[in-house]
Design a protein around this motif. Structure first.
Motif, PDB file in Angstrom:
ATOM      1  N   GLY A  60      -3.418   6.051  -6.790  1.00  0.00           N
ATOM      2  CA  GLY A  60      -4.825   6.128  -6.442  1.00  0.00           C
ATOM      3  C   GLY A  60      -5.380   4.849  -5.866  1.00  0.00           C
ATOM      4  N   LEU A  61      -4.580   3.778  -5.902  1.00  0.00           N
ATOM      5  CA  LEU A  61      -5.025   2.494  -5.397  1.00  0.00           C
ATOM      6  C   LEU A  61      -4.522   2.269  -3.969  1.00  0.00           C
ATOM      7  N   PRO A  62      -5.217   1.447  -3.195  1.00  0.00           N
ATOM      8  CA  PRO A  62      -4.678   1.055  -1.887  1.00  0.00           C
ATOM      9  C   PRO A  62      -3.473   0.143  -2.072  1.00  0.00           C
ATOM     10  N   VAL A  63      -2.696  -0.020  -1.019  1.00  0.00           N
ATOM     11  CA  VAL A  63      -1.549  -0.921  -1.061  1.00  0.00           C
ATOM     12  C   VAL A  63      -1.632  -1.879   0.116  1.00  0.00           C
ATOM     13  N   VAL A  64      -1.333  -3.140  -0.143  1.00  0.00           N
ATOM     14  CA  VAL A  64      -1.289  -4.165   0.895  1.00  0.00           C
ATOM     15  C   VAL A  64       0.176  -4.459   1.204  1.00  0.00           C
ATOM     16  N   ASP A  65       0.560  -4.256   2.452  1.00  0.00           N
ATOM     17  CA  ASP A  65       1.925  -4.506   2.914  1.00  0.00           C
ATOM     18  C   ASP A  65       1.954  -5.900   3.523  1.00  0.00           C
ATOM     19  N   ILE A  66       2.506  -6.858   2.790  1.00  0.00           N
ATOM     20  CA  ILE A  66       2.496  -8.262   3.218  1.00  0.00           C
ATOM     21  C   ILE A  66       3.712  -8.546   4.090  1.00  0.00           C
ATOM     22  N   GLY A  67       3.451  -9.133   5.264  1.00  0.00           N
ATOM     23  CA  GLY A  67       4.521  -9.363   6.234  1.00  0.00           C
ATOM     24  C   GLY A  67       4.927  -8.053   6.877  1.00  0.00           C
ATOM     25  N   CYS A  68       3.929  -7.292   7.323  1.00  0.00           N
ATOM     26  CA  CYS A  68       4.172  -5.913   7.765  1.00  0.00           C
ATOM     27  C   CYS A  68       4.936  -5.811   9.074  1.00  0.00           C
ATOM     28  N   GLY A  69       4.984  -6.889   9.868  1.00  0.00           N
ATOM     29  CA  GLY A  69       5.668  -6.795  11.150  1.00  0.00           C
ATOM     30  C   GLY A  69       5.067  -5.705  12.022  1.00  0.00           C
ATOM     31  N   ALA A 116      -2.072 -18.931   2.917  1.00  0.00           N
ATOM     32  CA  ALA A 116      -3.257 -19.781   3.060  1.00  0.00           C
ATOM     33  C   ALA A 116      -4.147 -19.647   1.829  1.00  0.00           C
ATOM     34  N   PRO A 117      -4.801 -20.723   1.421  1.00  0.00           N
ATOM     35  CA  PRO A 117      -5.699 -20.635   0.251  1.00  0.00           C
ATOM     36  C   PRO A 117      -6.774 -19.566   0.453  1.00  0.00           C
ATOM     37  N   GLY A 118      -6.933 -18.714  -0.554  1.00  0.00           N
ATOM     38  CA  GLY A 118      -7.958 -17.685  -0.491  1.00  0.00           C
ATOM     39  C   GLY A 118      -7.665 -16.539   0.455  1.00  0.00           C
ATOM     40  N   ALA A 119      -6.398 -16.387   0.870  1.00  0.00           N
ATOM     41  CA  ALA A 119      -6.069 -15.347   1.850  1.00  0.00           C
ATOM     42  C   ALA A 119      -6.285 -13.941   1.320  1.00  0.00           C
ATOM     43  N   GLU A 120      -6.391 -13.788   0.010  1.00  0.00           N
ATOM     44  CA  GLU A 120      -6.583 -12.449  -0.559  1.00  0.00           C
ATOM     45  C   GLU A 120      -8.030 -11.979  -0.483  1.00  0.00           C
ATOM     46  N   LYS A 121      -8.940 -12.883  -0.136  1.00  0.00           N
ATOM     47  CA  LYS A 121     -10.354 -12.518  -0.081  1.00  0.00           C
ATOM     48  C   LYS A 121     -10.600 -11.469   1.004  1.00  0.00           C
ATOM     49  N   ASP A 122     -11.519 -10.571   0.739  1.00  0.00           N
ATOM     50  CA  ASP A 122     -11.885  -9.464   1.625  1.00  0.00           C
ATOM     51  C   ASP A 122     -10.857  -8.339   1.626  1.00  0.00           C
ATOM     52  N   LEU A 123      -9.768  -8.488   0.874  1.00  0.00           N
ATOM     53  CA  LEU A 123      -8.842  -7.375   0.663  1.00  0.00           C
ATOM     54  C   LEU A 123      -9.283  -6.630  -0.595  1.00  0.00           C
ATOM     55  N   PRO A 124      -8.868  -5.370  -0.760  1.00  0.00           N
ATOM     56  CA  PRO A 124      -9.333  -4.602  -1.922  1.00  0.00           C
ATOM     57  C   PRO A 124      -8.980  -5.281  -3.252  1.00  0.00           C
ATOM     58  N   ASP A 125      -9.893  -5.267  -4.187  1.00  0.00           N
ATOM     59  CA  ASP A 125      -9.626  -5.790  -5.529  1.00  0.00           C
ATOM     60  C   ASP A 125      -8.758  -4.799  -6.296  1.00  0.00           C
ATOM     61  N   GLY A 126      -7.789  -5.314  -7.022  1.00  0.00           N
ATOM     62  CA  GLY A 126      -6.938  -4.443  -7.804  1.00  0.00           C
ATOM     63  C   GLY A 126      -6.059  -3.558  -6.956  1.00  0.00           C
ATOM     64  N   ALA A 127      -5.446  -4.130  -5.927  1.00  0.00           N
ATOM     65  CA  ALA A 127      -4.587  -3.360  -5.025  1.00  0.00           C
ATOM     66  C   ALA A 127      -3.131  -3.435  -5.465  1.00  0.00           C
TER      67      ALA A 127
END
Length: 251
Positions: A60-69, A116-127
């Motif tokens: 039910g949560l969104p997913v962040v794909d880091i280094g998605c290419g 980068a510092p703070g790079a998670e900001k503006d991404l969904p919380d609890g992803a």
């Protein structure tokens, strides 16, 4: 072969963001006949992760794909999760990912350096977080910076899944496994050697150092096969020994 590998690797930019931007700018095609070394053009590898993802990551949560290419795993994740955000350090990678994913309504892509510092900001919380083939190409300092951003990104509800190459030989043995010989180097492999940082390995020891048990709960881990571009057509050379882990932050 060693002198040629040394010459090629010296051509890679020392600046990591520049290296990845130049690499993706030079990609003409993706898939099994394309230029991307780690793109097998099939869903076999993702299917080996699917049961693990369904077992441990909240669908039910969104997913962040880091280094998605170019977004191949982001598109596969879109079948499981309501929203997928693919992030990559390269503008050219994100541009290609958007073009190849235009028909999907629940996937979006952003240019973002997750070290980068703070790079998670503006991404969904609890992803939830999906990482495939990123940590093994980062030095320890950048690994630590990425992990620092993972903790607030996952928060109290999200779970991190990672899969990385864990080849135990030296660099010559590694490129030989991928099809390099004293006479020739497959084009996708040569492109990676001349353009990108030299990869390392990432297994249980590296995971324990980068994501220590004091800060991260290890839910599950094990061996996996990382599939690469079948550039040589030789059986077995398109599969690299790998390692996967599922973790949750300790709050």
């Amino acid at each position: 072969m060693i002198p040629k590998l040394v010459r090629l690797s010296r051509l890679a930019p020392k600046d990591r963001p520049l290296a990845w931007e130049r690499y993706w700018a030079g990609i003409r095609a993706t898939g099994p006949a394309g230029d991307v070394l780690w793109d097998a053009g099939t869903d076999h590898e993702f299917l080996s992760y699917r049961d693990v993802l369904l077992r441990h990551l909240d669908p039910g949560l969104p997913v962040v794909d880091i280094g998605c290419g170019h977004g191949s795993f982001s598109r596969a994740l879109a079948d499981i999760f309501p929203e997928v955000i693919g992030v990559d350090i390269s503008q050219h990678a994100v541009k290609r990912a958007r073009a190849e994913s235009a028909e999907l309504g629940n996937v979006r892509f952003e240019v973002r350096d997750m070290t980068a510092p703070g790079a998670e900001k503006d991404l969904p919380d609890g992803a939830n977080v999906f990482i495939r083939g990123v940590l093994h190409v980062l030095d320890p300092a950048d690994q630590a910076a990425l992990v620092e951003n993972l903790h607030p990104l996952a928060g109290t509800r999200g779970t991190v899944f990672l899969a990385e190459t864990n080849f135990q030989g030296n660099p010559v043995e590694y490129v030989s496994h991928l099809g390099a010989t004293s006479r020739s180097i497959p084009a996708p492999l040569e492109l990676a050697i001349r353009g990108l940082p030299m990869p390392g390995r990432f297994g249980p020891e590296e995971r324990s150092r980068a994501l220590p048990p004091t800060a991260w709960e290890l839910v599950e881990d094990g061996a996996v096969a990382i599939e690469t571009n079948p550039a040589t057509g030789v059986e077995g050379q398109g599969r690299v020994p790998g390692y996967y882990a599922v973790l949750r932050p300790r709050m």
